[in-house]
Design a protein around this motif. Structure first.
Motif, mmCIF file in Angstrom:
data_model
loop_
_atom_site.group_PDB
_atom_site.id
_atom_site.type_symbol
_atom_site.label_atom_id
_atom_site.label_comp_id
_atom_site.label_asym_id
_atom_site.label_seq_id
_atom_site.Cartn_x
_atom_site.Cartn_y
_atom_site.Cartn_z
ATOM 1 N N LEU A 18 29.410 26.740 64.100
ATOM 2 C CA LEU A 18 29.847 28.119 63.927
ATOM 3 C C LEU A 18 29.135 28.727 62.735
ATOM 4 C CD1 LEU A 18 31.882 30.377 64.781
ATOM 5 C CD2 LEU A 18 33.413 29.466 63.046
ATOM 6 N N VAL A 19 28.572 29.920 62.942
ATOM 7 C CA VAL A 19 27.987 30.663 61.838
ATOM 8 C C VAL A 19 29.098 31.506 61.234
ATOM 9 C CG1 VAL A 19 26.283 32.373 61.160
ATOM 10 C CG2 VAL A 19 25.732 30.705 62.927
ATOM 11 N N VAL A 20 29.454 31.189 59.999
ATOM 12 C CA VAL A 20 30.579 31.856 59.359
ATOM 13 C C VAL A 20 30.086 32.771 58.249
ATOM 14 C CG1 VAL A 20 32.700 31.537 58.045
ATOM 15 C CG2 VAL A 20 32.142 29.969 59.890
ATOM 16 N N ARG A 21 30.383 34.033 58.368
ATOM 17 C CA ARG A 21 30.001 34.977 57.324
ATOM 18 C C ARG A 21 31.205 35.467 56.525
ATOM 19 N NH1 ARG A 21 26.692 36.244 61.729
ATOM 20 N NH2 ARG A 21 24.484 36.030 61.307
ATOM 21 N N SER A 22 32.405 35.178 57.010
ATOM 22 C CA SER A 22 33.600 35.657 56.334
ATOM 23 C C SER A 22 34.810 34.843 56.743
ATOM 24 C CB SER A 22 33.845 37.131 56.683
ATOM 25 O OG SER A 22 34.197 37.254 58.049
ATOM 26 N N LYS A 23 35.881 35.000 55.986
ATOM 27 C CA LYS A 23 37.131 34.360 56.363
ATOM 28 C C LYS A 23 37.609 34.858 57.717
ATOM 29 C CE LYS A 23 39.001 33.621 51.726
ATOM 30 N NZ LYS A 23 40.136 33.918 50.822
ATOM 31 N N ALA A 24 37.326 36.121 58.023
ATOM 32 C CA ALA A 24 37.786 36.687 59.282
ATOM 33 C C ALA A 24 37.244 35.909 60.473
ATOM 34 C CB ALA A 24 37.369 38.151 59.380
ATOM 35 N N ALA A 25 36.006 35.425 60.368
ATOM 36 C CA ALA A 25 35.417 34.663 61.466
ATOM 37 C C ALA A 25 36.148 33.335 61.661
ATOM 38 C CB ALA A 25 33.936 34.422 61.196
ATOM 39 N N VAL A 26 36.446 32.648 60.559
ATOM 40 C CA VAL A 26 37.189 31.395 60.641
ATOM 41 C C VAL A 26 38.600 31.661 61.136
ATOM 42 C CG1 VAL A 26 37.949 29.355 59.382
ATOM 43 C CG2 VAL A 26 35.848 30.497 58.715
ATOM 44 N N ARG A 27 39.197 32.740 60.657
ATOM 45 C CA ARG A 27 40.566 33.074 61.037
ATOM 46 C C ARG A 27 40.688 33.306 62.545
ATOM 47 N NH1 ARG A 27 41.253 36.691 57.321
ATOM 48 N NH2 ARG A 27 42.302 35.282 55.850
ATOM 49 N N ALA A 28 39.731 33.984 63.135
ATOM 50 C CA ALA A 28 39.787 34.263 64.565
ATOM 51 C C ALA A 28 39.765 32.974 65.381
ATOM 52 C CB ALA A 28 38.616 35.162 64.968
ATOM 53 N N VAL A 29 38.920 32.031 64.975
ATOM 54 C CA VAL A 29 38.862 30.738 65.661
ATOM 55 C C VAL A 29 40.141 29.948 65.433
ATOM 56 C CG1 VAL A 29 37.641 28.540 65.824
ATOM 57 C CG2 VAL A 29 36.349 30.658 65.523
ATOM 58 N N ALA A 30 40.628 29.962 64.196
ATOM 59 C CA ALA A 30 41.804 29.176 63.834
ATOM 60 C C ALA A 30 43.054 29.658 64.572
ATOM 61 C CB ALA A 30 42.034 29.243 62.328
ATOM 62 N N ILE A 31 43.186 30.948 64.764
ATOM 63 C CA ILE A 31 44.333 31.494 65.489
ATOM 64 C C ILE A 31 44.360 30.971 66.916
ATOM 65 C CG2 ILE A 31 45.277 33.609 66.508
ATOM 66 C CD1 ILE A 31 44.439 35.049 63.920
ATOM 67 N N ARG A 32 43.225 30.985 67.569
ATOM 68 C CA ARG A 32 43.156 30.504 68.956
ATOM 69 C C ARG A 32 43.429 29.006 69.015
ATOM 70 N NH1 ARG A 32 38.559 33.937 68.930
ATOM 71 N NH2 ARG A 32 37.155 32.136 68.825
ATOM 72 N N ARG A 33 42.872 28.266 68.070
ATOM 73 C CA ARG A 33 43.040 26.822 68.071
ATOM 74 C C ARG A 33 44.493 26.429 67.845
ATOM 75 N NH1 ARG A 33 41.717 22.220 70.317
ATOM 76 N NH2 ARG A 33 42.139 20.448 68.961
ATOM 77 N N ARG A 34 45.157 27.076 66.901
ATOM 78 C CA ARG A 34 46.554 26.735 66.631
ATOM 79 C C ARG A 34 47.436 27.032 67.840
ATOM 80 N NH1 ARG A 34 49.946 29.544 61.838
ATOM 81 N NH2 ARG A 34 49.977 31.229 63.375
#
Length: 213
Positions: A18-34
């Protein structure tokens, strides 16, 4: 950057580029994963945490533990709160008193009627006593093994932990509560982000920088 996920049930780690440029990018993935993990193991994980946490954290009668009332697919700590109350701990829930302000904590007891709060939360009413916690159980979207935590972006817990760590003479323990599968390789941390002292999942206790036990 890579995000590494466990399956939450003791299986192998899956690494997702994953190319991460911000917390928002990680957050979007993390929400789906949880959401996926929650659907699979919510009930069993809640029971496991109920049994693990008192032993792992060595909580004793009189300790003040701030929990939370779960929203959506957050890990359900209500069985744990009942267990802690039954063991003589003082259990509290967080209250949002305004944007940009630290949380306050009010005493909770089983069967207590709760009020609706900001962002879908629930908490005891203003007649409940306010307390300062010894341990804060912190919900999250993602964590890493160095104690990094990714929340929802409003900063309530970061402000609260910063204040508690400044005011208290004795250390306040910030314990992230999560599914094991919410672990990522690294959480992007800003200058005001507060690290976790411990993370507890259905698979055990994690001390930042060390392996789970």
């Amino acid at each position: 950057m890579e995000i590494a996920y466990t399956d939450g049930q003791g299986g192998s780690v899956r690494v997702v580029p994953l190319v991460v440029r911000s917390k928002a990018a990680v957050r979007a993935v993390a929400i789906r994963r949880r959401r996926v993990i929650h659907r699979a193991i919510a009930v069993s994980a809640g029971r496991r945490l109920r049994d693990l946490v008192p032993r792992c954290l060595r909580l004793v009668r009189g300790d003040v533990v701030a929990g939370y009332w779960p929203m959506g697919d957050e890990v359900d700590v209500r069985p744990l709160l009942l267990r802690l109350h039954g063991r003589g701990c003082v259990v509290a829930l967080p209250v949002v008193t305004g944007a940009g302000r630290p949380l306050v904590f009010r005493v909770w007891r089983p069967g207590m009627r709760l009020e609706a709060g900001s962002h879908g939360t629930r908490h005891p009413g203003p007649r409940a006593a306010r307390v300062v916690p010894d341990v804060v159980l912190v919900p999250l979207l993602a964590f890493d093994r160095m104690g990094g935590r990714l929340g929802y972006g409003a900063g309530y817990y970061d402000r609260t932990l910063a204040r508690l760590r400044t005011l208290r003479r004795e250390a306040v323990s910030a314990v992230g509560v999560a599914y094991a599968g919410q672990r990522v390789t690294r959480v992007p941390m800003g200058r005001f982000d507060q690290p976790l002292d411990r993370i507890v999942t259905e698979r055990g206790l994690i001390k930042p920088g060390r392996t789970a036990r």
